[in-house]
Design a protein around this motif. Structure first.
Motif, short mmCIF file in Angstrom:
data_model
loop_
_atom_site.label_atom_id
_atom_site.label_comp_id
_atom_site.label_asym_id
_atom_site.label_seq_id
_atom_site.Cartn_x
_atom_site.Cartn_y
_atom_site.Cartn_z
N VAL A 126 13.70 35.48 60.88
CA VAL A 126 12.93 35.50 59.64
C VAL A 126 11.46 35.68 59.98
CG1 VAL A 126 14.57 34.15 58.29
CG2 VAL A 126 12.83 32.97 59.64
N ALA A 127 10.68 36.14 59.01
CA ALA A 127 9.25 36.38 59.21
C ALA A 127 8.49 35.80 58.04
CB ALA A 127 8.98 37.88 59.34
N VAL A 128 7.27 35.36 58.31
CA VAL A 128 6.41 34.83 57.26
C VAL A 128 6.21 35.90 56.18
CG1 VAL A 128 4.11 33.97 56.73
CG2 VAL A 128 5.26 33.25 58.83
N GLY A 129 6.43 35.52 54.94
CA GLY A 129 6.32 36.46 53.84
C GLY A 129 7.62 37.18 53.52
N GLY A 130 8.59 37.09 54.40
CA GLY A 130 9.86 37.76 54.18
C GLY A 130 10.88 36.86 53.50
N PRO A 131 12.05 37.40 53.22
CA PRO A 131 13.08 36.63 52.52
C PRO A 131 13.75 35.61 53.43
CG PRO A 131 13.96 38.77 53.15
CD PRO A 131 12.50 38.79 53.52
N ALA A 132 14.43 34.68 52.80
CA ALA A 132 15.26 33.73 53.54
C ALA A 132 16.48 34.45 54.09
CB ALA A 132 15.67 32.58 52.64
N PRO A 146 32.20 27.76 55.07
CA PRO A 146 33.24 27.38 54.11
C PRO A 146 32.84 26.22 53.20
CG PRO A 146 34.19 27.75 56.28
CD PRO A 146 32.71 27.81 56.46
N HIS A 147 32.09 25.29 53.72
CA HIS A 147 31.76 24.10 52.94
C HIS A 147 30.27 23.95 52.66
CE1 HIS A 147 35.89 22.81 53.65
NE2 HIS A 147 35.70 23.14 54.91
N ALA A 148 29.46 24.84 53.19
CA ALA A 148 28.01 24.71 53.05
C ALA A 148 27.36 26.08 53.11
CB ALA A 148 27.44 23.83 54.17
N THR A 149 26.15 26.16 52.60
CA THR A 149 25.29 27.31 52.84
C THR A 149 24.04 26.82 53.55
OG1 THR A 149 24.19 27.14 50.68
CG2 THR A 149 26.12 28.58 50.84
N ILE A 150 23.55 27.62 54.49
CA ILE A 150 22.33 27.31 55.23
C ILE A 150 21.36 28.45 54.98
CG2 ILE A 150 21.30 26.95 57.50
CD1 ILE A 150 24.07 25.96 58.44
N ALA A 151 20.17 28.13 54.47
CA ALA A 151 19.13 29.13 54.24
C ALA A 151 17.94 28.80 55.12
CB ALA A 151 18.72 29.15 52.78
N LYS A 152 17.38 29.82 55.76
CA LYS A 152 16.24 29.67 56.67
C LYS A 152 15.09 30.54 56.17
CE LYS A 152 14.92 30.44 61.53
NZ LYS A 152 15.42 30.88 62.86
N VAL A 186 11.70 26.56 57.58
CA VAL A 186 12.15 25.60 56.57
C VAL A 186 13.61 25.90 56.31
CG1 VAL A 186 11.72 24.66 54.27
CG2 VAL A 186 9.84 25.74 55.55
N TYR A 187 14.42 24.85 56.23
CA TYR A 187 15.86 25.04 56.05
C TYR A 187 16.34 24.32 54.79
CZ TYR A 187 15.69 26.44 60.97
OH TYR A 187 15.37 27.06 62.15
#
Length: 220
Positions: free
Chosen positions: A8-14, A20-26, A36-37
């Motif tokens: 990921v890059a500053v200013g860019g999308p997550a 299966p049981h969770a989503t993780i966004a960075k 940030v997660y």
């Protein structure tokens, strides 16, 4: 399932990882390119945000990704680049705050729950191991999620990166941090564990394990 890379890059999308049981966004935020997660439980919709580092508007948007605002915010350690957006994010979400016991007093937002090594954190149906890693700061915290249908996921703050442990101020702190990283992470969790640091790209324990003795020998 989407193709998660963790780049990921500053200013860019997550970048979003669908489990299966969770989503993780960075998400990367400036000015120090902090990660940030957001980890959200699929069955309950509850979520934990890790390190409301900066750019509060972008962190607030991340906190609602895939559902209602995160109910919990964990600050991995006391360094200011990891909590610049904490106060406005708490105001936006109403979330409870968590931090390691030894670092909590240095974070200028009251900590609702002080964490210690060996505790468990529940976010909806998700369960996390709380891992204390002493050295980068006295109360740095990592979280480990054991995916029942896959490999583990480890959120390490600034205590473990691809290529070495986090920055320390003296040899004693380095030895403390490396001892904890080795004894509480590498000696406990398997090679396929994917870890997510406070800055930069992700890695796996298996990719880093062969270098741990070299880190100790070089002293950083």
């Amino acid at each position: 399932m989407n193709e998660y890379t963790g780049k990921v890059a500053v200013g860019g999308p997550a970048d979003v990882r669908e489990l299966p049981h969770a989503t993780i966004a960075k998400l990367a935020v400036g000015p120090m390119s902090n990660n940030v997660y957001l980890i959200r439980c699929r069955s309950t919709g509850e979520a934990v945000l890790i390190d409301a580092a900066d750019e509060p508007e972008r962190v607030a948007t991340l906190s609602t990704l895939g559902g209602t605002p995160a109910q919990t915010i964990l600050t991995t350690h006391q360094h200011a680049d990891h909590w610049q957006a904490l106060a406005p994010t708490v105001a936006h979400t109403g979330a409870r705050t968590l931090a390691g016991d030894a670092d909590a007093d240095a974070i200028p937002v009251p900590t609702d729950r002080r964490l210690a090594h060996g505790e468990r954190l529940h976010v909806g149906a998700l369960e996390f191991d709380v891992i204390g890693l002493r050295g980068h700061t006295p109360g740095s915290i990592a979280l480990y999620y054991a995916d029942p249908d896959g490999h583990g996921h480890l959120f390490t703050g600034d205590s473990l990166f691809p290529g070495g442990v986090g920055k320390t101020g003296n040899p004693a702190d380095f030895e403390s941090l490396l001892d904890d990283v080795q004894g509480r992470i590498f000696d406990v969790y398997p090679d396929e564990t994917w870890f997510y640091p406070g800055h930069g790209n992700d890695s796996t324990l298996g990719a880093e394990r062969p270098s741990v003795s070299q880190w100790r020998a070089r002293g950083w």
